[in-house]
Design a protein around this motif. Structure first.
Motif, PDB file in Angstrom:
ATOM      1  N   LYS A  47       0.836  -1.208   0.000  1.00 37.20           N
ATOM      2  CA  LYS A  47       0.000   0.000   0.000  1.00 37.20           C
ATOM      3  C   LYS A  47       0.868   1.254   0.000  1.00 37.20           C
ATOM      4  O   LYS A  47       0.564   2.236  -0.698  1.00 37.20           O
ATOM      5  CB  LYS A  47      -0.921   0.001   1.217  1.00 37.20           C
ATOM      6  CG  LYS A  47      -2.047  -1.012   1.155  1.00 37.20           C
ATOM      7  CD  LYS A  47      -2.866  -0.994   2.436  1.00 37.20           C
ATOM      8  CE  LYS A  47      -3.969  -2.059   2.394  1.00 37.20           C
ATOM      9  NZ  LYS A  47      -4.740  -2.117   3.675  1.00 37.20           N
ATOM     10  N   ALA A  51       1.127   4.000  -3.050  1.00 37.76           N
ATOM     11  CA  ALA A  51       0.872   5.417  -2.764  1.00 37.76           C
ATOM     12  C   ALA A  51       2.047   6.277  -3.221  1.00 37.76           C
ATOM     13  O   ALA A  51       1.855   7.391  -3.734  1.00 37.76           O
ATOM     14  CB  ALA A  51       0.617   5.615  -1.272  1.00 37.76           C
ATOM     15  N   LYS A 162      -1.699  15.717  11.527  1.00 38.24           N
ATOM     16  CA  LYS A 162      -2.226  14.440  11.055  1.00 38.24           C
ATOM     17  C   LYS A 162      -1.400  13.255  11.547  1.00 38.24           C
ATOM     18  O   LYS A 162      -1.510  12.161  11.036  1.00 38.24           O
ATOM     19  CB  LYS A 162      -2.283  14.422   9.524  1.00 38.24           C
ATOM     20  CG  LYS A 162      -3.335  15.349   8.955  1.00 38.24           C
ATOM     21  CD  LYS A 162      -3.525  15.100   7.480  1.00 38.24           C
ATOM     22  CE  LYS A 162      -4.663  15.940   6.912  1.00 38.24           C
ATOM     23  NZ  LYS A 162      -4.894  15.670   5.481  1.00 38.24           N
ATOM     24  N   SER A 167      -9.349   6.984  13.765  1.00 38.24           N
ATOM     25  CA  SER A 167     -10.355   6.405  12.882  1.00 38.24           C
ATOM     26  C   SER A 167     -11.119   5.338  13.653  1.00 38.24           C
ATOM     27  O   SER A 167     -10.649   4.826  14.678  1.00 38.24           O
ATOM     28  CB  SER A 167      -9.698   5.791  11.649  1.00 38.24           C
ATOM     29  OG  SER A 167      -8.912   6.743  10.959  1.00 38.24           O
ATOM     30  N   LYS A 172      -9.153   2.005   8.192  1.00 35.41           N
ATOM     31  CA  LYS A 172      -9.264   3.449   7.961  1.00 35.41           C
ATOM     32  C   LYS A 172      -8.056   4.186   8.530  1.00 35.41           C
ATOM     33  O   LYS A 172      -7.595   5.181   7.963  1.00 35.41           O
ATOM     34  CB  LYS A 172     -10.553   3.990   8.579  1.00 35.41           C
ATOM     35  CG  LYS A 172     -11.818   3.586   7.832  1.00 35.41           C
ATOM     36  CD  LYS A 172     -13.046   4.187   8.504  1.00 35.41           C
ATOM     37  CE  LYS A 172     -14.322   3.788   7.771  1.00 35.41           C
ATOM     38  NZ  LYS A 172     -15.535   4.338   8.424  1.00 35.41           N
ATOM     39  N   ALA A 175      -5.281   3.715   6.065  1.00 31.02           N
ATOM     40  CA  ALA A 175      -5.561   4.530   4.872  1.00 31.02           C
ATOM     41  C   ALA A 175      -5.269   6.005   5.141  1.00 31.02           C
ATOM     42  O   ALA A 175      -4.738   6.716   4.280  1.00 31.02           O
ATOM     43  CB  ALA A 175      -7.008   4.341   4.439  1.00 31.02           C
ATOM     44  N   SER A 176      -5.606   6.468   6.352  1.00 37.95           N
ATOM     45  CA  SER A 176      -5.362   7.860   6.714  1.00 37.95           C
ATOM     46  C   SER A 176      -3.868   8.170   6.721  1.00 37.95           C
ATOM     47  O   SER A 176      -3.436   9.233   6.245  1.00 37.95           O
ATOM     48  CB  SER A 176      -5.957   8.145   8.099  1.00 37.95           C
ATOM     49  OG  SER A 176      -5.697   9.477   8.494  1.00 37.95           O
ATOM     50  N   ASN A 179      -2.451   8.236   3.159  1.00 34.99           N
ATOM     51  CA  ASN A 179      -2.843   9.446   2.422  1.00 34.99           C
ATOM     52  C   ASN A 179      -1.830  10.576   2.584  1.00 34.99           C
ATOM     53  O   ASN A 179      -1.793  11.509   1.774  1.00 34.99           O
ATOM     54  CB  ASN A 179      -4.219   9.926   2.886  1.00 34.99           C
ATOM     55  CG  ASN A 179      -5.343   9.096   2.313  1.00 34.99           C
ATOM     56  OD1 ASN A 179      -5.170   8.411   1.305  1.00 34.99           O
ATOM     57  ND2 ASN A 179      -6.506   9.134   2.943  1.00 34.99           N
ATOM     58  N   MET A 180      -1.008  10.508   3.636  1.00 37.07           N
ATOM     59  CA  MET A 180      -0.020  11.567   3.863  1.00 37.07           C
ATOM     60  C   MET A 180       1.188  11.437   2.941  1.00 37.07           C
ATOM     61  O   MET A 180       2.004  12.345   2.839  1.00 37.07           O
ATOM     62  CB  MET A 180       0.437  11.538   5.325  1.00 37.07           C
ATOM     63  CG  MET A 180      -0.655  11.921   6.319  1.00 37.07           C
ATOM     64  SD  MET A 180      -0.045  12.083   8.009  1.00 37.07           S
ATOM     65  CE  MET A 180       0.067  10.357   8.490  1.00 37.07           C
ATOM     66  N   ALA A 182       1.407  11.456  -0.270  1.00 35.79           N
ATOM     67  CA  ALA A 182       1.406  12.374  -1.424  1.00 35.79           C
ATOM     68  C   ALA A 182       2.201  13.645  -1.135  1.00 35.79           C
ATOM     69  O   ALA A 182       3.031  14.072  -1.952  1.00 35.79           O
ATOM     70  CB  ALA A 182      -0.028  12.719  -1.819  1.00 35.79           C
TER      71      ALA A 182
END
Length: 304
Positions: A47, A51, A162, A167, A172, A175-176, A179-180, A182
């Motif tokens: 994952k 990403a 963050k 979550s 989740k 996933a959170s 998402n960082m 990027a």
């Protein structure tokens, strides 16, 4: 009629060739499988890798080659399973070079663990993510960039506010954290592979001896987007050498096309105007040798 058709076809061919000539050639980056530390699940490591690749693709800076995607690389993977070949890095580099790659990106997921805590009578989850990336230049077999990103309470990497997003499920929470990635990769490229170009010395806006807006020779083909920041670098000649120093900053307001964007000056407007005036006073030969340059920079914490 036939002659006219031939003429039209010839013009179309010329147009296509001209467009091809203007296309930005992107370096090829081969993305290896990521390794993972003890305790990190392979699925979570993948994952993180996916990403990172998505973030790289979004920047439009490289032509990515997934280790899964190329037949020759699959052959390379099979070769590496042979015990004698495991340490044969020279042969491996030759294989990758022959495939036309400029860089190799590797990664290591050091931690991806989920923690739970009680909040308002509910079990909530957060993910601590720690990973590193390394970029190797194929031609020289040298590491040209590396960084470690630590999204944890004691870590210095990641997105402010963050580090411990809560979550209501483990998936989740992971996933959170993912998402960082990027923003991690975007800032990594700005620092290690910054875009550089020049200011367009025409159609700029001036008010009261301050440069307000101007165009730069970078656009969507280079991955530039609205909101990006650039440092402005002015030349100075010392002992026969041209050196550059930062005199201000600007922010992209509009990406005009593939190779041009309009920017608003957010710092150093007077100095930039003075530098532009000095540039305009140069003869054509000197202007080519001493252009006003721009270089990508990380956006300030509190963007203007």
């Amino acid at each position: 009629m036939l002659k006219r058709i031939i003429t039209i076809m010839a013009l179309l061919c010329v147009a296509v060739i001209a467009v091809k000539a203007q296309e930005v050639k992107k370096p090829r980056m081969y993305v290896e499988y990521f390794t993972e530390a003890d305790g990190v699940e392979e699925a979570n490591s993948d994952k993180v890798r996916q990403a990172v690749m998505a973030a790289l693709n979004k920047t439009k800076r490289f032509e990515l080659v997934d280790q899964d995607a190329e037949y020759s690389m699959k052959k390379e993977e099979e070769r590496r399973t042979d015990e004698k070949a495991m340490s044969d890095e020279k042969s491996r580099t030759q294989t990758i070079t022959a495939a036309g790659h400029d860089y190799i990106l590797g990664g290591n997921v050091l931690a991806c663990s989920v923690k739970s805590e009680q909040k308002d009578g509910k079990t909530m989850y957060s993910c601590v993510l720690n990973y590193s990336v390394t970029v190797t230049e194929v031609a020289t077999s040298t590491t040209v960039a590396s960084a470690t990103f630590d999204h944890s309470p004691s870590g210095i990497g990641g997105t402010v506010g963050k580090l411990l997003d809560l979550s209501d499920s483990k998936d989740k929470a992971i996933a959170s954290a993912v998402n960082m990635i990027a923003s991690d990769i975007e800032n990594f490229l700005i620092k290690e592979f910054p875009l550089e170009s020049t200011i367009v010395p025409m159609d700029y806006e001036v008010k009261k001896d301050k440069l307000v807006k101007c165009y730069i020779n970078l656009g969507s083909d280079h991955g530039v987007k609205k909101g990006d920041y650039f440092s402005v670098l002015a030349p100075s000649v010392r002992a026969g050498r041209t050196t550059y120093s930062e005199i201000g900053k600007m922010k992209v307001e509009e990406v005009v096309d593939g190779t041009m964007s309009q920017c608003k000056v957010v710092q150093g407007d007077k100095k930039i105007f003075t530098a532009m005036e000095a540039f305009q006073a140069l003869d054509e030969a000197a202007q080519k040798q001493q252009p006003l340059k721009v270089k990508a920079t990380i956006a300030p914490l509190f963007s203007l």
